[in-house]
Structure formats: C-alpha cells, structure tokens
Design an enzyme around this catalytic site. Structure first.
Site, PDB file in Angstrom:
ATOM      1  N   ASP A   7      -8.652  -5.240  -5.810  1.00 11.34           N
ATOM      2  CA  ASP A   7      -8.180  -4.114  -5.015  1.00 11.34           C
ATOM      3  C   ASP A   7      -8.724  -2.843  -5.645  1.00 11.34           C
ATOM      4  O   ASP A   7      -8.234  -2.383  -6.668  1.00 11.34           O
ATOM      5  CB  ASP A   7      -6.646  -4.096  -4.986  1.00 11.34           C
ATOM      6  CG  ASP A   7      -6.089  -2.971  -4.126  1.00 11.34           C
ATOM      7  OD1 ASP A   7      -6.890  -2.153  -3.615  1.00 11.34           O
ATOM      8  OD2 ASP A   7      -4.864  -2.905  -3.962  1.00 11.34           O
ATOM      9  N   SER A  36       0.850  -1.190   0.000  1.00 11.08           N
ATOM     10  CA  SER A  36       0.000   0.000   0.000  1.00 11.08           C
ATOM     11  C   SER A  36       0.892   1.249   0.000  1.00 11.08           C
ATOM     12  O   SER A  36       1.671   1.429  -0.929  1.00 11.08           O
ATOM     13  CB  SER A  36      -0.955  -0.039   1.192  1.00 11.08           C
ATOM     14  OG  SER A  36      -2.018   0.867   1.017  1.00 11.08           O
ATOM     15  N   HIS A  83      -7.178  -5.781  -1.496  1.00 11.86           N
ATOM     16  CA  HIS A  83      -5.962  -5.073  -1.083  1.00 11.86           C
ATOM     17  C   HIS A  83      -5.073  -5.963  -0.217  1.00 11.86           C
ATOM     18  O   HIS A  83      -3.893  -5.696  -0.054  1.00 11.86           O
ATOM     19  CB  HIS A  83      -6.368  -3.812  -0.312  1.00 11.86           C
ATOM     20  CG  HIS A  83      -5.312  -2.755  -0.232  1.00 11.86           C
ATOM     21  ND1 HIS A  83      -4.675  -2.230  -1.334  1.00 11.86           N
ATOM     22  CD2 HIS A  83      -4.772  -2.108   0.836  1.00 11.86           C
ATOM     23  CE1 HIS A  83      -3.802  -1.314  -0.960  1.00 11.86           C
ATOM     24  NE2 HIS A  83      -3.841  -1.217   0.346  1.00 11.86           N
TER      25      HIS A  83
END
Length: 730
Positions: free
Chosen positions: A656, A574, A688
């Site tokens: 995601d 991320s 994600h």
C-alpha cells in the site's frame, strides 16, 4: 436535479426477513467463491454475441478457475450455456507444491489462460495469452459458428506483455497498450529487459517524483499505444508489417493513463494522458489526446483543460469527441463537466454546465444526445443528456450501473448492473425507455439458495443541518422485538459514497448475515449530493464528517430500538480507517473498532504517500508552510492517541503506497503500548485493497471474529443513560 427523499426505517415485520425454507445465511466463503467478470466484455460486430472472461476461486482446491466464454444474445438469461472457448486453472498459494500447476488434457487445445477478448469479425474471436516465463504475449483467433468453434490459431506474438487490445474492422487495425522504454520498440524493450536481468545490483535511482504509485515502483518503462495492421485470408488473420508505437514521436514522456477508443473509421485513437513534466505527484492535470494510427504526433484537444480529463468517446460519424473535464488542477474530486469537441473547427462546447452532479462515463446515444452514468443519492444512475439544452432524461435510477458499452444496434447499450443483494451481471438497456434485459446470471445461488438481506434508505440530520443519507441492512430471520449488535461502516475516499451495488470487498451483506444490523452513512465529503457537499470535508477531516456520523448514530438508536447500544462496532478503510482512529480518541460509544489501511499521522502520510495533490488539497497546502501546517496538525489522529481506549483490529498491507504500512504499525504500537486490546493483521503481498481470494477469506474471518468477540455479551451496565456514551470528548 430532483432528489427523492430517503426513507427512515422505523420498524419492520419480522416476516419480511425470515429465510426461505431452502435458503441459508450468506458467508465469507460464499463471497470469495462467487463467479466474477474479469476484464473487458467484447461485443461482436453484428451484435449477436458477446465474449468475456469469468473467474471463480475454489477454497477446497486452492485454485483459481477461469473461462473465456462466448454468449449468444439470442439466449435470454442463458437459456443455453455459453460456449467455452478456453479454460484454465492455477494454484494461487504463495508457494504451491511442485506439480500443482495447470494439467494439460491430452488432445485438448482449449486449456489456455486467455484474456482480452476482441472480435476480429462477427464469427472470429481473438484473445491474448501471456507466457509467465518468457513474458511474451500471443494473439490467437478462433472461429465460432453456432455451437462449434475452430482450434486456436496464432496470429502474432509480441516480445513483451500487451493489454487493452482493440480492433477496428473497417481499417483492419489492431491496437494495444504495452509498457516500453522511451523511444524504444517492443523488440528493443524486450532486449533492454533481458539486459536488466544481467545486473548484479538491484538499485533503483530517482531524480524526480513519482518514485512509486499505488502498488508499484515507477520504472523507465511507460504504457504506450501500439498499432498493427491485420489481413485475413481463408478466415485466418495474420499481421501485415510490424507493430508501431503511435505516440513514440510525441515530445516528452507521454504515458497513456487510461484505455483508448477508436474513431469510427479506425484511422485515429483518442486517449487520456498526463503531459510530460515533473509535477505528476502534485497535479491531477491530464489531457485528451488524438493520434493517427500511422504514428503521427499525438495532439491534445483540450490544452487548457486545467484538471483531470476522462472518458473520451467519438460520435458515430467521427466529427465530434465528447469527454469529461475537471477544472481544478490538483483536486481529484472536482466535478466532472461534459465537453463536446468539434474535430473540424476545433471548437468546444459545454453540455449541462449547471448540472450539479459528476458524471463518470459517457457514450453517444445519437447525434444530439449523450448517455452519462453518475452517482446520486446512493445509486449509480444512467441518463440521457440533450447536447443542445442540457436536459436530463433518467433511464435507470435503481441500484447501480457499472460500466457501459456501445452495441451495434443504436437503440440499446450493454451495462454491468448490481445491488447490495444482487451480484454483478450483464444487461441490455433500451436507450428509448431504459427497459433492461438480463444477459447473464453468473451466481444463481445467491438470492435463492443463499439469503441476501435487502437494503433500506435512512436519513438523519448531521452537521450544518445537512441531510445525511445512508443504508441499513438487517440480519436474516430479523425480529424487531429482539436486540442486535451494530456494524457501523465508514467509507473511504473520502470523496466517494455507499452505493446500492455489489462489492467483493466491503460487502455489507457479510456483516448482516453475521448477525449485525449494518448501517452505512454518507457524511460530508461523499459524492452524489452536489459539489458543495463533497467539498465540505476539505480541512474538516475530523470535524463535520465525525459530527455527522455521531449525530446520525444517536438518531439511529432513537428510531431503531432493536439496536443494542451496548454492542456497537465501527469499521472503516482508508479515510474510513482515519475516521476510526479519530473516533477512538473522541468517543467511547463503540465496543470494538476495525481500522483497515487507515491514517495515523497526517504529517508522516504527506511525506510517504504517492499522490501529493491529495493532502495538499485536503489540508490546503504543504506541511512545511506555517499556516497549512496548523491544518495538518489539527486533524492528525496521532495528536490524540493518549485518549485511545477502544479495542481495535488494525489491518495493513506492505504494497500500500497510498497509506504506507508504517501508518498501521504506528496505530498498533500506540494501542498496545498503552495497554489497549488490539490485533494487527498484516499482508506482505497486498496493496490498498485485499484482492487475493485466500487473503480475502482470512480478512473476513479476522474482522467478523473481532467484532463478534467484543459484542458477544451485552455490557453489564445495561441501564446506563441511552446517550451517555455519545458525549464528544474535546
């Protein structure tokens, strides 16, 4: 708050890290096959038992096994085995062979895929099963007495799936959440679903945002709270009347966005929801609503709240509601502030207003005291908060508290608790002095048969002369006279932190067990060090955090000579993946990089992500505003791809919707088109996070293989200047 100074590890005796005679190193297989809590834990009304679901994946059998258990609190650390209420297994392969489903045992009534345990009385446990074909949910009840239990009794069946099941014994009200169409009942929703299946086309049409959120596309259905009266006769429960949507008559599209709580008398529920509107995607604002269980209009108790609300909880007499409130209307990492609302006179008071930490969950300890969990200096802690004075009394400061739950006895609560080298289990905590009593031991093999590396605190000086805190873990059989490769792990968020807690995804012990000295630092933007430190990353994504990471790395190598500076790797997900792309353009310190679901372009991400308030806050505006556009472009990794030289493993998943898969594909394209060694690991069925056990196992093998491949042998130029690689490229 007083913050204890961290410890900088200089040298450790090798004996401290030698494996025991029977212990072996921790492996990805060990991690994937751990027994895990699944969903909520239910405490019996008399406080003598708890019920919970646990799951375990078998690599050999390719099956997920689950059990619904009742655990007596009189049995400390499982002196006797918990009672098995139901058990189930299923093949988790994407396309399992025919006949690989759950095998029913002849005469057995306990092979049911149960979830949502809920006590209907001190000796009657309820649970939910959901039929995968009909999509109906059934509430069953089982009487438990000592080591005996009755056969499951069907209480009622809902025509759609239900979740968040709770029951209040005083009012006899069962409450649950179900996804329904606006102004529709459960039955009407089921009919509309059936009609939807008759469509020949698959088109979905939108006039407003959100189009999709996290990993699903938004539909006309939304989660709403329903209630149902239950009556008992001869120890068997049955419904009285029909379920009703208690927020159906509230104006607008009210979406219950988090689990609700009953008032003590069971006549009301409090929950958090966003107010109906078209600004969901660019505002975090939500409110604490209170609704009567008979279906009266839900009313917000904090109509002028500003930002996000969380964790409503009723006092023992129901006269007050404590909750958490952010002030900023578009900043998800704003400081949570404690509020107490008086139900009678509708007044609200601030509690501990000058406390520069952000609590995450609240409970009432007594009429004058709240319990709060909060992140501080790499730990998730628990403290008592005096409502009148705001004085904090720490209860648990080591390792990490997860969720917490009220117990019928007023002198204790139940929590989940873990550490880097301690898998998650349930504990009782004394409200008086914080003394902990362990309830479960779900993975006794870890730490005994399997070695887990302990962590040590480290501190360095970063950008703005800020103290940068983190953790270091060492490989098994560590010898400070030898040289080791480094795994430098960078957290996501970015407003989060590395906490001394167990993880089933980015578990630092996995890298240590693979032979890497493993270091994880909390740069500017991390939580637990005060709001100013958290805010310092705004419009500084490639600035202060990167500078602090590199300054910390230099100091780490100076103070830890057993780390081979020619065998350094960095890994992140991320925001950590964003930072990997930034690192690739601005330093050649690392031999290999791992980018999981990272950002390639700040511009493209803005137009494809689900939560617009995030980039609008981080980069101080929208990219079609001239001044803000400069911020987006300044911190976009895409601008510097010509400088990428370091071999990189790129990982991304199709579902995601926070950072879409094109960000990973773009990263991989930029690397390979320039001839930089790279590998692309793609998951069509993950979001994600990588959550499915077999996918997680493959993830770990790919990651460890990649960083091992590029650090297997030291660089031939071992006499190079120790800081030559750390010149930041402009």
């Amino acid at each position: 708050m007083t913050i204890l100074p961290g410890r900088v590890l200089r040298a450790l005796p090798a004996a401290a890290f030698v494996l025991g005679a029977l212990a072996r190193p921790f492996t990805p297989e060990d991690l994937v096959e751990t027994t895990r809590l699944s969903g909520n834990v239910a405490v019996s009304p008399d406080g003598t038992s708890i019920a919970y679901k646990q799951t375990r994946y078998s690599i050999d059998k390719k099956r997920q096994f689950s059990k619904l258990l009742v655990h007596s609190l009189d049995d400390h650390e499982q002196a006797s085995a918990p009672m098995v209420i139901t058990e189930f297994s299923h093949d988790v392969r994407p396309s399992p062979p025919t006949g690989s489903g759950e095998e029913e045992s002849s005469g057995s009534s306990r092979r049911m895929d149960a979830s949502e345990p809920v006590w209907l009385s001190s000796d009657t446990l309820g649970f939910i099963t959901t039929d995968a074909k009909s999509h109906t949910s059934t509430l069953y009840s089982v009487r438990t007495s000592g080591k005996h239990k009755s056969k499951p009794h069907a209480v009622f069946t809902a025509p759609v799936p239900i979740s968040d099941v709770q029951y209040n014994e005083k009012s006899g009200i069962l409450a649950f959440t179900a996804q329904v169409y606006k102004n529709s009942s459960l039955e009407e929703t089921a009919k509309l679903d059936a009609k939807e299946q008759e469509r020949a086309d698959t088109a979905m049409v939108y006039d407003e945002l959100w189009v999709r959120h996290w990993d699903t596309f938004v539909t006309d259905k939304l989660p709403q709270i329903h209630t149902l009266k239950l009556v008992s006769k001869s120890h068997k429960f049955k419904p009285h009347g029909m379920p009703q949507n208690i927020i159906r008559n509230t104006e607008g599209r009210l979406e219950a966005s988090s689990s609700f709580v009953f008032s003590p008398n069971g006549r009301q529920v409090a929950f958090v929801a966003k107010r109906p509107g078209t600004d969901y995607a660019w505002r975090t604002t939500s409110y604490v609503y209170v609704a009567d269980v008979d279906g009266s209009v839900a009313v917000p108790i904090n109509p002028d709240g500003g930002g996000a609300s969380a964790s409503p909880t009723f006092s023992a007499d129901g006269s007050r509601i404590a909750y958490l409130q952010m002030n900023a209307p578009a900043y998800e990492a704003d400081r949570n502030q404690i509020k107490v609302y008086n139900v009678k006179d509708k007044s609200t008071v601030d509690v501990a207003a000058d406390w520069d930490r952000s609590p995450s969950e609240l409970l009432w300890a007594d009429d004058n005291t709240l319990l709060a969990t909060y992140n501080e200096y790499g730990r998730n802690k628990l403290a008592k908060v005096d409502i009148a004075t705001g004085t904090l009394t720490p209860l648990v400061s080591d390792h990490s508290i997860g969720s917490m739950q009220q117990m019928p006895a007023q002198n204790e609560i139940m929590v989940s608790y873990s550490a880097f080298d301690l898998p998650t289990d349930l504990y009782r905590v004394s409200i008086e002095d914080g003394q902990m009593t362990r309830i479960t031991r779900m993975n006794p093999q870890l730490g005994t048969d399997v070695y887990l590396s302990p962590s040590e605190d480290v501190e360095f000086t970063g950008a703005d002369d800020d103290t940068i805190h983190g953790f270091i873990l060492h490989p098994p059989n560590f010898d400070p006279e030898q040289k080791y490769p480094l795994a430098y792990v960078i957290h996501g968020g970015p407003q989060s932190s590395f906490t001394d807690s167990w993880s089933t995804r980015w578990n630092l012990n996995i890298f240590a067990a693979a032979g890497f000295v493993t270091v994880a630092m909390d740069f500017q933007g991390s939580t637990g060090y005060g709001q100013n430190f958290t805010d310092a990353i705004r419009n500084q994504w490639g600035g202060k955090p990167f500078e602090s990471l590199m300054l910390s790395l230099e100091q780490l190598l100076d103070s830890h000579p057993y780390i081979d500076q020619n065998r350094l790797t960095a890994l992140g997900a991320s925001y950590g993946g964003y930072q990997i792309n930034w690192i690739n353009a601005h330093t050649t310190a690392f031999k290999a990089l791992v980018n999981h679901d990272g950002m390639f372009s700040t511009i493209s991400t803005y137009y494809s992500t689900d939560e617009l308030y995030f980039p609008e806050t981080e980069f101080e505006g929208v990219p079609f505003d001239k001044e803000a556009r400069e911020n987006y472009e300044r911190w976009s990794p895409e601008r510097n791809v010509r400088n990428w030289k370091t071999p990189t493993l790129v990982i991304h998943s199709e579902k995601d919707y926070r950072l879409v898969v094109s960000e990973g594909l773009s990263t991989f394209t930029a690397l390979r088109r320039q001839g930089v060694p790279a590998r692309f690991l793609y998951y069509p069925d993950e979001n994600h996070w990588v959550l499915k056990p077999a996918n997680s196992l493959r993830w770990h093998h790919e990651v460890l293989s990649w960083i091992t491949r590029w650090t297997r042998q030291p660089n031939s130029d071992s006499t190079a200047d120790s800081h030559a690689n750390f010149i930041i490229q402009q």
